[in-house]
Design a protein around this motif. Sequence first.
Motif, mmCIF file in Angstrom:
data_model
loop_
_atom_site.group_PDB
_atom_site.id
_atom_site.type_symbol
_atom_site.label_atom_id
_atom_site.label_comp_id
_atom_site.label_asym_id
_atom_site.label_seq_id
_atom_site.Cartn_x
_atom_site.Cartn_y
_atom_site.Cartn_z
ATOM 1 N N GLU A 1 4.195 28.303 -42.251
ATOM 2 C CA GLU A 1 4.761 27.014 -42.682
ATOM 3 C C GLU A 1 4.104 26.498 -43.966
ATOM 4 O OE1 GLU A 1 5.194 24.718 -38.367
ATOM 5 O OE2 GLU A 1 3.287 24.675 -39.443
ATOM 6 N N VAL A 2 2.902 27.032 -44.276
ATOM 7 C CA VAL A 2 2.081 26.404 -45.319
ATOM 8 C C VAL A 2 2.722 26.529 -46.701
ATOM 9 C CG1 VAL A 2 -0.155 26.525 -46.506
ATOM 10 C CG2 VAL A 2 -0.061 26.608 -44.019
ATOM 11 N N GLY A 3 3.360 27.683 -46.990
ATOM 12 C CA GLY A 3 3.958 27.882 -48.316
ATOM 13 C C GLY A 3 4.923 26.765 -48.674
ATOM 14 N N ALA A 4 5.825 26.426 -47.763
ATOM 15 C CA ALA A 4 6.815 25.382 -48.046
ATOM 16 C C ALA A 4 6.124 24.028 -48.209
ATOM 17 C CB ALA A 4 7.839 25.324 -46.909
ATOM 18 N N ALA A 5 5.091 23.792 -47.404
ATOM 19 C CA ALA A 5 4.376 22.512 -47.512
ATOM 20 C C ALA A 5 3.697 22.402 -48.879
ATOM 21 C CB ALA A 5 3.336 22.396 -46.392
ATOM 22 N N VAL A 6 3.057 23.494 -49.335
ATOM 23 C CA VAL A 6 2.375 23.458 -50.632
ATOM 24 C C VAL A 6 3.400 23.302 -51.751
ATOM 25 C CG1 VAL A 6 1.017 24.832 -52.265
ATOM 26 C CG2 VAL A 6 0.320 24.698 -49.865
ATOM 27 N N GLY B 1 -11.626 10.953 -63.090
ATOM 28 C CA GLY B 1 -12.159 11.772 -62.000
ATOM 29 C C GLY B 1 -11.110 12.431 -61.125
ATOM 30 N N TRP B 2 -11.572 13.199 -60.187
ATOM 31 C CA TRP B 2 -10.695 13.811 -59.196
ATOM 32 C C TRP B 2 -10.325 12.771 -58.162
ATOM 33 C CZ3 TRP B 2 -8.969 18.737 -59.496
ATOM 34 C CH2 TRP B 2 -9.638 19.597 -60.362
ATOM 35 N N ARG B 3 -9.058 12.653 -57.874
ATOM 36 C CA ARG B 3 -8.673 11.742 -56.800
ATOM 37 C C ARG B 3 -7.606 12.444 -55.964
ATOM 38 N NH1 ARG B 3 -7.259 6.537 -58.427
ATOM 39 N NH2 ARG B 3 -8.703 6.401 -60.141
ATOM 40 N N THR B 4 -7.465 12.025 -54.692
ATOM 41 C CA THR B 4 -6.511 12.693 -53.822
ATOM 42 C C THR B 4 -5.100 12.458 -54.326
ATOM 43 O OG1 THR B 4 -8.020 12.318 -52.002
ATOM 44 C CG2 THR B 4 -5.772 12.942 -51.421
ATOM 45 N N GLY B 5 -4.354 13.530 -54.510
ATOM 46 C CA GLY B 5 -2.984 13.433 -55.009
ATOM 47 C C GLY B 5 -1.990 13.450 -53.856
ATOM 48 N N PRO B 6 -0.801 14.041 -54.065
ATOM 49 C CA PRO B 6 0.211 14.088 -53.012
ATOM 50 C C PRO B 6 -0.370 14.703 -51.734
ATOM 51 C CG PRO B 6 1.049 15.003 -55.060
ATOM 52 C CD PRO B 6 -0.401 14.747 -55.285
ATOM 53 N N GLU B 7 0.052 14.169 -50.603
ATOM 54 C CA GLU B 7 -0.534 14.618 -49.337
ATOM 55 C C GLU B 7 0.572 14.810 -48.311
ATOM 56 O OE1 GLU B 7 -4.114 12.407 -47.976
ATOM 57 O OE2 GLU B 7 -2.988 12.156 -46.121
ATOM 58 N N VAL B 8 0.390 15.754 -47.422
ATOM 59 C CA VAL B 8 1.310 15.906 -46.305
ATOM 60 C C VAL B 8 0.452 16.060 -45.041
ATOM 61 C CG1 VAL B 8 1.481 18.412 -46.702
ATOM 62 C CG2 VAL B 8 3.256 17.255 -45.390
ATOM 63 N N ASP B 9 0.845 15.406 -43.967
ATOM 64 C CA ASP B 9 0.069 15.474 -42.725
ATOM 65 C C ASP B 9 1.004 15.804 -41.577
ATOM 66 O OD1 ASP B 9 -1.540 15.193 -40.541
ATOM 67 O OD2 ASP B 9 -2.198 13.136 -41.007
ATOM 68 N N LYS B 10 0.857 16.973 -41.002
ATOM 69 C CA LYS B 10 1.730 17.400 -39.904
ATOM 70 C C LYS B 10 1.336 16.728 -38.584
ATOM 71 C CE LYS B 10 2.950 21.628 -37.451
ATOM 72 N NZ LYS B 10 2.704 23.062 -37.295
ATOM 73 N N GLY B 11 0.109 16.232 -38.535
ATOM 74 C CA GLY B 11 -0.361 15.627 -37.289
ATOM 75 C C GLY B 11 -0.810 16.664 -36.281
ATOM 76 N N ALA B 12 -0.829 17.921 -36.683
ATOM 77 C CA ALA B 12 -1.272 19.024 -35.811
ATOM 78 C C ALA B 12 -1.626 20.189 -36.720
ATOM 79 C CB ALA B 12 -0.134 19.425 -34.864
ATOM 80 N N ARG B 13 -2.184 21.273 -36.151
ATOM 81 C CA ARG B 13 -2.582 22.421 -36.975
ATOM 82 C C ARG B 13 -1.354 23.134 -37.526
ATOM 83 N NH1 ARG B 13 -6.192 26.151 -33.713
ATOM 84 N NH2 ARG B 13 -7.449 24.291 -33.835
ATOM 85 N N TRP B 14 -1.426 23.558 -38.800
ATOM 86 C CA TRP B 14 -0.328 24.277 -39.431
ATOM 87 C C TRP B 14 -0.297 25.722 -38.962
ATOM 88 C CZ3 TRP B 14 3.083 21.891 -42.785
ATOM 89 C CH2 TRP B 14 2.705 20.623 -43.259
ATOM 90 N N ASP B 15 0.893 26.272 -38.917
ATOM 91 C CA ASP B 15 1.047 27.723 -38.752
ATOM 92 C C ASP B 15 1.036 28.318 -40.164
ATOM 93 O OD1 ASP B 15 2.427 30.332 -38.585
ATOM 94 O OD2 ASP B 15 2.664 29.756 -36.470
#
Length: 292
Positions: A271-276, A254-268
């Motif tokens: 910034e998202v490209g580098a995070a992805v 099944g689908w399960r949550t893979g690698p994750e990143v949490d900034k703890g606040a809303r992304w700009d």
Amino acid sequence: MGICDNRTVIITGAGGGLGRAYALAFAAEGAAVVVNDLRAEAAESVVAEIRASGGDAIANYDDITSMDGARAIVDAALAAFGEVQVLVNNAGVCRDRMFVSLSEDDWDAVMRVHLKGHFCLANVLAKRWRDQAKDGLLVNARIINTSSGAGLQGSVGQSNYSAAKAGIAALTLVQAAELGRYGITVNGLAPSARTGMTETVFADMMKVPEDGGFDFWDSANVAPLVVWLGSAASRHVTGQVFEAAGGKISIADGWRTGPEVDKGARWDPVEVGAAVDGLLARVVPAQPVYGS
Ligand SMILES: NC(=O)c1ccc[n+]([C@@H]2O[C@H](COP(=O)([O-])OP(=O)(O)OC[C@H]3O[C@@H](n4cnc5c(N)ncnc54)[C@H](O)[C@@H]3O)[C@@H](O)[C@H]2O)c1
């Protein structure tokens, strides 16, 4: 004594291919079988095979894609055998084209047979079994749905079919969660076998071995799992999607949550490209998309 004595199974699309193999195997384990298929002659011929081996079966040609058709199938089963305990949603069609060439009709036809076909009969039977459970009867019922590797991993040239089969896998999870309280288990299957559906596309891969060895792609190899899932003994198994071919049985994870990143606040957004990219670098390589 068979593992499905005193049980009645409705198998859709059982006039040929995998459905026929399931029908013969259920009958051999003592079940009474409703052999449903739009192809009347094919359904009759499977019934004749079952009766010739001493089994019990009726043919039915109603269309699984309407509620009227579904009610007629259940009524025929009840008239012949008194009760139904097992539904194997197996009927299927393909309308393969690259996505860019897919017509509305190709899309609708595949959704109708696979997704709506899975809904109608299961809905009619689930209402019946829920009412029986509420009346205090012991229900030990089974729904076995048919997904596909195409629905689990995607398949080039089969966007309509893959979407419908993925939907069936998700439907299985929700039905299992909702219907368990009434004594109904729901599992899914992603089979692989040589049938009318696959014999041209996978002709080379699915050849009968010339040396008389184990015929891995024989559709009868998938049937034992389906028959066991339909038996009273499988009560503790629900919400699973099994892959089955030859002598192999596996559970799709099944689908399960893979690698994750949490900034703890809303992304700009900038910034998202580098995070992805960071997440993609940590992803376990996916299985190749079927057919690519
Ligand atoms: N063969 C494989 O390797 C494979 C792989 C993945 C999934 N599947 C799935 O397994 C199931 C069985 O496929 P198969 O390979 O035996 O194909 P098949 O073409 O041999 O059999 C399908 C049967 O469904 C019947 N059918 C079609 N529309 C119907 C309708 N509206 N009402 C009643 N019957 C109808 C057909 O007449 C046919 O007899 C399908 O759901 C298919 O998508 C098969």
